[in-house]
Design a protein around this motif. Structure first.
Motif, PDB file in Angstrom:
ATOM      1  N   ARG A  71      52.572  43.584  33.089  1.00 46.55           N
ATOM      2  CA  ARG A  71      53.176  42.866  34.088  1.00 46.55           C
ATOM      3  C   ARG A  71      52.626  41.670  34.289  1.00 46.55           C
ATOM      4  N   CYS A  72      51.568  42.026  35.252  1.00 43.10           N
ATOM      5  CA  CYS A  72      50.710  40.656  35.606  1.00 43.10           C
ATOM      6  C   CYS A  72      49.708  39.519  35.082  1.00 43.10           C
ATOM      7  N   GLU A  73      50.158  40.033  33.201  1.00 49.21           N
ATOM      8  CA  GLU A  73      49.382  38.972  32.304  1.00 49.21           C
ATOM      9  C   GLU A  73      50.892  38.278  32.261  1.00 49.21           C
ATOM     10  N   LYS A  74      51.771  38.704  32.346  1.00 52.54           N
ATOM     11  CA  LYS A  74      53.017  37.363  32.805  1.00 52.54           C
ATOM     12  C   LYS A  74      53.125  36.542  34.457  1.00 52.54           C
ATOM     13  N   VAL A  75      52.665  36.893  34.979  1.00 48.52           N
ATOM     14  CA  VAL A  75      52.840  36.479  36.489  1.00 48.52           C
ATOM     15  C   VAL A  75      51.532  35.729  36.116  1.00 48.52           C
ATOM     16  N   ILE A  76      50.730  35.519  35.414  1.00 50.98           N
ATOM     17  CA  ILE A  76      49.218  35.042  35.822  1.00 50.98           C
ATOM     18  C   ILE A  76      49.618  33.623  34.796  1.00 50.98           C
ATOM     19  N   ASP A  77      50.075  32.789  35.862  1.00 50.41           N
ATOM     20  CA  ASP A  77      50.121  30.957  35.561  1.00 50.41           C
ATOM     21  C   ASP A  77      48.762  30.282  35.140  1.00 50.41           C
ATOM     22  N   GLN A  78      48.591  29.954  33.863  1.00 47.87           N
ATOM     23  CA  GLN A  78      47.213  29.376  33.842  1.00 47.87           C
ATOM     24  C   GLN A  78      46.839  28.274  34.573  1.00 47.87           C
ATOM     25  N   ASN A  79      48.244  27.379  34.670  1.00 49.58           N
ATOM     26  CA  ASN A  79      48.327  25.643  34.933  1.00 49.58           C
ATOM     27  C   ASN A  79      47.766  25.766  36.147  1.00 49.58           C
ATOM     28  N   ASP A  80      48.498  27.307  37.312  1.00 52.86           N
ATOM     29  CA  ASP A  80      48.230  27.621  38.389  1.00 52.86           C
ATOM     30  C   ASP A  80      46.577  26.893  39.275  1.00 52.86           C
ATOM     31  N   PHE A  90      48.219  39.275  43.340  1.00 49.99           N
ATOM     32  CA  PHE A  90      48.376  39.900  44.558  1.00 49.99           C
ATOM     33  C   PHE A  90      50.242  41.056  45.041  1.00 49.99           C
ATOM     34  N   ALA A  91      50.572  39.352  45.280  1.00 47.95           N
ATOM     35  CA  ALA A  91      52.046  39.350  45.570  1.00 47.95           C
ATOM     36  C   ALA A  91      53.204  39.691  44.898  1.00 47.95           C
ATOM     37  N   HIS A  92      53.009  39.849  43.723  1.00 47.31           N
ATOM     38  CA  HIS A  92      53.433  40.596  42.650  1.00 47.31           C
ATOM     39  C   HIS A  92      53.344  42.841  42.627  1.00 47.31           C
ATOM     40  N   GLN A  93      52.220  42.619  42.900  1.00 48.39           N
ATOM     41  CA  GLN A  93      51.587  43.984  42.654  1.00 48.39           C
ATOM     42  C   GLN A  93      51.923  44.805  43.982  1.00 48.39           C
ATOM     43  N   ILE A  94      51.935  44.421  45.310  1.00 44.48           N
ATOM     44  CA  ILE A  94      52.443  44.205  46.305  1.00 44.48           C
ATOM     45  C   ILE A  94      54.216  44.341  46.650  1.00 44.48           C
ATOM     46  N   SER A  95      54.769  44.001  46.010  1.00 44.70           N
ATOM     47  CA  SER A  95      56.280  44.010  45.744  1.00 44.70           C
ATOM     48  C   SER A  95      57.441  45.445  44.513  1.00 44.70           C
ATOM     49  N   TYR A  96      55.681  45.365  43.451  1.00 44.97           N
ATOM     50  CA  TYR A  96      56.281  46.349  42.588  1.00 44.97           C
ATOM     51  C   TYR A  96      56.137  47.254  43.404  1.00 44.97           C
ATOM     52  N   PHE A  97      54.489  47.628  43.913  1.00 44.67           N
ATOM     53  CA  PHE A  97      54.362  48.814  44.690  1.00 44.67           C
ATOM     54  C   PHE A  97      55.212  49.072  45.979  1.00 44.67           C
ATOM     55  N   LYS A  98      55.921  48.413  46.297  1.00 43.77           N
ATOM     56  CA  LYS A  98      57.046  48.172  47.830  1.00 43.77           C
ATOM     57  C   LYS A  98      58.166  48.929  46.987  1.00 43.77           C
ATOM     58  N   GLN A  99      58.462  48.344  45.432  1.00 44.01           N
ATOM     59  CA  GLN A  99      59.907  49.230  44.755  1.00 44.01           C
ATOM     60  C   GLN A  99      59.411  50.370  44.788  1.00 44.01           C
ATOM     61  N   HIS A 100      58.403  51.158  43.897  1.00 46.07           N
ATOM     62  CA  HIS A 100      57.710  52.330  43.282  1.00 46.07           C
ATOM     63  C   HIS A 100      56.631  52.964  44.471  1.00 46.07           C
ATOM     64  N   LYS A 128      40.337  49.271  36.737  1.00 45.81           N
ATOM     65  CA  LYS A 128      39.328  49.001  35.787  1.00 45.81           C
ATOM     66  C   LYS A 128      40.537  47.773  35.337  1.00 45.81           C
ATOM     67  N   VAL A 129      42.025  48.647  35.194  1.00 49.93           N
ATOM     68  CA  VAL A 129      42.965  46.939  34.335  1.00 49.93           C
ATOM     69  C   VAL A 129      42.838  45.878  35.562  1.00 49.93           C
ATOM     70  N   LYS A 130      42.558  46.865  36.505  1.00 46.90           N
ATOM     71  CA  LYS A 130      42.673  45.562  37.817  1.00 46.90           C
ATOM     72  C   LYS A 130      41.079  44.654  38.414  1.00 46.90           C
ATOM     73  N   HIS A 131      40.671  45.556  37.784  1.00 48.17           N
ATOM     74  CA  HIS A 131      39.427  44.300  38.132  1.00 48.17           C
ATOM     75  C   HIS A 131      38.812  43.537  36.856  1.00 48.17           C
ATOM     76  N   SER A 178      55.130  51.156  57.357  1.00 47.83           N
ATOM     77  CA  SER A 178      54.585  49.566  57.843  1.00 47.83           C
ATOM     78  C   SER A 178      55.201  48.916  56.582  1.00 47.83           C
ATOM     79  N   ASP A 179      54.918  47.609  57.085  1.00 49.05           N
ATOM     80  CA  ASP A 179      55.282  46.237  56.110  1.00 49.05           C
ATOM     81  C   ASP A 179      53.925  45.970  55.552  1.00 49.05           C
ATOM     82  N   ILE A 180      54.255  46.568  54.264  1.00 48.48           N
ATOM     83  CA  ILE A 180      53.672  46.356  53.320  1.00 48.48           C
ATOM     84  C   ILE A 180      53.219  45.271  53.275  1.00 48.48           C
ATOM     85  N   GLU A 181      54.804  43.614  52.722  1.00 46.56           N
ATOM     86  CA  GLU A 181      54.100  43.016  52.219  1.00 46.56           C
ATOM     87  C   GLU A 181      53.606  41.814  53.311  1.00 46.56           C
TER      88      GLU A 181
END
Length: 198
Positions: A71-80, A90-100, A128-131, A178-181
Motif C-alpha cells: 500500500r505505502c509504496e503506491k502512496v509515495i509519489d517520487q515527484n513530491d 503517515f496520513a495513509h497509515q493513520i487512515s488505514y488503521f482507523k478503518q482496521h 522493519k517494513v515501516k523503517h 480519540s480522534d486518531i486522524e
C-alpha cells in the motif's frame, strides 16, 4: 513469500475475527473456541485453515507487513517533496488503521511479546517494513537540504517511528475513541516542522 497474496478469503476472515476478539478482550480472550463462536464455525473448521492461535497471530502480523509494504509504496509519489511524501505516508497509515483498528491491537496487545519468539520476529518485521519505507525519504531529504542533517538519518527514523507508535498506543488505550486522524496528523506536521530546514 508474500502472505498477502497467498491468503485465502476464509483465512482473511479468520484473522479479521481474531483481530476483533483481540481488540475487545485482549490476548487472553483470543482462543480458537472464541474465534469459532465469533464466526459461527466449528473449532475444527478453524483448524482446517490454521494450526492454532500462534499461526493466526503470525498470519495477522505477516499480512500487515506485506500489505503495508504494498500500500505505502503506491502512496509515495517520487515527484513530491520529501516532506509531502512523509506526510502522505503517515496520513495513509493513520487512515488505514482507523478503518482496521484490530491491526493496532495485534501489535500493541499486552502479553503478545511473551507468546513466542516467532511472534516477536513477526512484530519486528512489521517495524522493519515501516523503517525501510521511511529511511530513504529521510536520507533524500537530508541530502537535498530539505531536512536538517544534525541528527543521523537512522536515529531520526527511530524518533519519528517512536512518536507514531506512541499515538497508536494512546489511541488503543482510549478504546479507539480519540480522534486518531486529528492527533496523528498533527504530530506528523509537528515532526516535519522540527526536522525541516528553515
Amino acid at each position: 513469500m508474500n502472505i498477502h497474496l497467498l491468503m485465502t478469503k476464509r483465512q482473511l476472515d479468520i484473522i479479521n475475527s481474531a483481530g476483533k476478539i483481540l481488540t475487545e478482550g485482549g490476548i487472553s480472550g483470543l482462543t480458537i473456541k472464541n474465534i469459532a463462536t465469533e464466526m459461527q464455525f466449528s473449532e475444527s473448521a478453524i483448524y482446517r485453515h490454521f494450526k492454532g492461535k500462534e499461526e493466526i497471530i503470525l498470519a495477522m502480523l505477516n499480512y500487515l507487513a506485506d500489505d503495508m509494504q504494498e500500500r505505502c509504496e503506491k502512496v509515495i509519489d517520487q515527484n513530491d517533496s520529501d516532506a509531502l511524501q512523509l506526510k502522505s505516508l503517515f496520513a495513509h497509515q493513520i487512515s488505514y488503521f482507523k478503518q482496521h483498528p484490530h491491526f493496532v491491537s495485534v501489535v500493541f496487545s499486552d502479553g503478545l511479546l511473551e507468546e513466542s519468539e516467532r511472534i516477536n520476529n513477526a512484530i519486528r518485521r512489521v517495524m522493519k517494513v515501516k523503517h525501510n519505507l521511511l529511511l530513504p525519504i529521510i536520507q533524500n531529504g537530508q541530502l537535498n537540504g530539505e531536512f536538517n542533517n544534525a541528527i543521523e538519518s537512522q536515529n531520526l527514523v527511530e524518533i519519528i517511528m517512536g512518536a507514531f507508535r506512541l499515538q497508536m498506543f494512546k489511541w488503543k488505550s482510549s478504546g479507539f475513541h480519540s480522534d486518531i486522524e486529528d492527533h496523528g496528523n498533527a504530530i506528523i506536521e509537528n515532526l516535519i516542522s522540527l526536522i525541516k530546514n528553515n
